[in-house]
Design an enzyme around this catalytic site. Structure first.
Site, PDB file in Angstrom:
ATOM      1  N   ILE A 159      -8.613   9.877  -5.028  1.00  0.00           N
ATOM      2  CA  ILE A 159      -7.459   9.486  -4.225  1.00  0.00           C
ATOM      3  C   ILE A 159      -7.729   9.728  -2.743  1.00  0.00           C
ATOM      4  O   ILE A 159      -7.798  10.873  -2.281  1.00  0.00           O
ATOM      5  CB  ILE A 159      -6.193  10.241  -4.674  1.00  0.00           C
ATOM      6  CG1 ILE A 159      -5.963  10.054  -6.174  1.00  0.00           C
ATOM      7  CG2 ILE A 159      -4.997   9.771  -3.865  1.00  0.00           C
ATOM      8  CD1 ILE A 159      -5.882   8.607  -6.627  1.00  0.00           C
ATOM      9  N   GLU A 244      -4.523  -5.198  -0.148  1.00  0.00           N
ATOM     10  CA  GLU A 244      -5.544  -4.150  -0.203  1.00  0.00           C
ATOM     11  C   GLU A 244      -6.934  -4.767  -0.131  1.00  0.00           C
ATOM     12  O   GLU A 244      -7.825  -4.247   0.549  1.00  0.00           O
ATOM     13  CB  GLU A 244      -5.410  -3.331  -1.483  1.00  0.00           C
ATOM     14  CG  GLU A 244      -6.459  -2.234  -1.597  1.00  0.00           C
ATOM     15  CD  GLU A 244      -6.340  -1.412  -2.870  1.00  0.00           C
ATOM     16  OE1 GLU A 244      -7.159  -0.492  -3.066  1.00  0.00           O
ATOM     17  OE2 GLU A 244      -5.421  -1.684  -3.677  1.00  0.00           O
TER      18      GLU A 244
END
Length: 381
Positions: A159, A244
């Protein structure tokens, strides 16, 4: 070749973005590398300059420019400094922002977005799990209904911004019987009981980005932190993957082009056998090929930027531009390392760090193999 998609406003914005990078990022790169994170001061300065709220309406502290080309300009300028920094900022202002703006309730927007835009809050997106990467429909993190909210259990990994994020958009399974149609998005906030960060992951590249594991153990999330519609989290994610992926493409080619320009200057100065190594026919031809390939790819990415700005960029076209830009970036940077000779393998040279930083771009935002699978399906194969 001259790029034609930007106007005077974009050029003025680029000058501001470059000034921010030169003043707030470049002088502190060694610090970021040593600490394996971007410090909060850099985020706060980016917020002060208005770079973090480009997609956020003015009433919540953003600028709501309504023009994706500004997002692209900021990504390009940061990518010239470091692909890693571009990924950290990009996850925040380019990837997470649309989730909050499009899916958030009025109360959620007022609660989170002003500090999101100022840099007081840093955002991350918790999708990837230890058991699977690109297969988002197979996630195992669960959320079970409780009085006034939900109880989350599970973990996420790889992450970006995970080491310092104040807001994490977490995908969790709320109805196991529905498969992909039983996933919901939640916003986990720093300080919630049961939310823990794992170690900063020891990566091959992108050292200065704080990439972490995240753990949720009997974590209570109130109903007011459900983001979007119940059980429609997978659809919400799919609808926003195009941004994205075009963002990744913008960064890929900007990063490669910058290091290629530095490499060209290097081979003009580096001598071997009494002459500049760039003057050897093989190297001259190689550089000519790399420059042409970079410009062709830039034109393709620019076309995708405009298409996305006009809401015409399909998921399949986003997949094409993502995998191709990642492929070309890695090809260019590998050649740049070779052109530097032994020095290209030394961490003190930017080309070595750039080469390592770029490798993950063929994996994240959906691996290149998954991108080709999507394109193949669209072709009826």
């Amino acid at each position: 070749m001259e790029r034609v998609i930007f106007n005077e406003d974009h050029h003025a914005f680029r000058a501001s973005a470059k000034e921010y990078c030169d003043r707030s990022l470049v002088p502190r790169m060694e610090q970021f590398l040593d600490e394996k994170t971007i410090d909060r001061a850099a985020w706060l300065e980016a917020g002060k300059q208005g770079f973090l709220g480009l997609d956020v309406p003015e009433e919540y502290g953003g600028s709501s420019v309504g023009d994706y080309r500004f997002n692209a300009v900021f990504a390009e300028e940061v990518s010239k400094v470091s692909a890693s920094l571009s990924s950290c900022f990009g996850i925040h202002y380019d990837c997470a922002a649309p989730y909050f703006v499009d899916l958030g309730t009025e109360e959620q927007k007022q609660r989170w977005l002003p500090k999101f835009c100022s840099g007081e809050y840093v955002a991350a997106i918790g999708m990837t799990e230890p058991s699977g990467g690109s297969d988002l429909a197979a996630l195992k993190t669960t959320a079970k209904k409780a009085d006034g909210g939900w109880v989350l259990n599970g973990s996420k990994t790889f992450i970006t911004n995970g080491d310092m994020a104040d807001l994490v958009i977490v995908a969790a399974r709320t109805d196991p019987s529905k498969g992909a149609k039983g996933i919901t998005l939640f916003v986990v906030e720093e300080g919630m009981g049961g939310f823990a960060r794992g170690r900063k992951l020891d990566k091959v590249g992108q050292t200065e980005s704080g990439t972490s594991e995240l753990f949720f153990e009997d974590l209570f999330v109130p109903d007011g932190n459900v983001l979007g519609e119940l059980d429609r989290g997978f659809i919400h994610m799919m609808e926003r993957l195009a941004q994205e992926r075009i963002g990744a493409a913008v960064s890929n080619i900007a990063h490669a082009t910058q290091i290629l320009a530095e490499t060209i200057e290097y081979v003009k100065q580096r001598k071997a056998f009494g002459q500049a190594v760039g003057s050897f026919q093989y190297n001259k031809f190689l550089v000519a090929e790399l420059v042409t390939k970079a410009e062709v790819t830039q034109a393709y990415v620019d076309n995708a930027i405009v298409a996305h700005d006009e809401d015409r960029l399909s998921a399949v076209d986003a997949a094409k531009v993502k995998w191709w830009s990642a492929h070309v970036q890695n090809e260019i940077l590998d050649a740049c390392v070779q052109l530097h000779g032994g020095y290209g393998y030394m961490n003190e040279y930017r080309v070595a760090r750039a080469w390592r930083d770029a490798r993950v771009t063929k994996i994240w935002a959906g691996s290149n193999e998954i991108m080709k699978e999507l394109i193949g399906r669209d072709l009826g194969l």
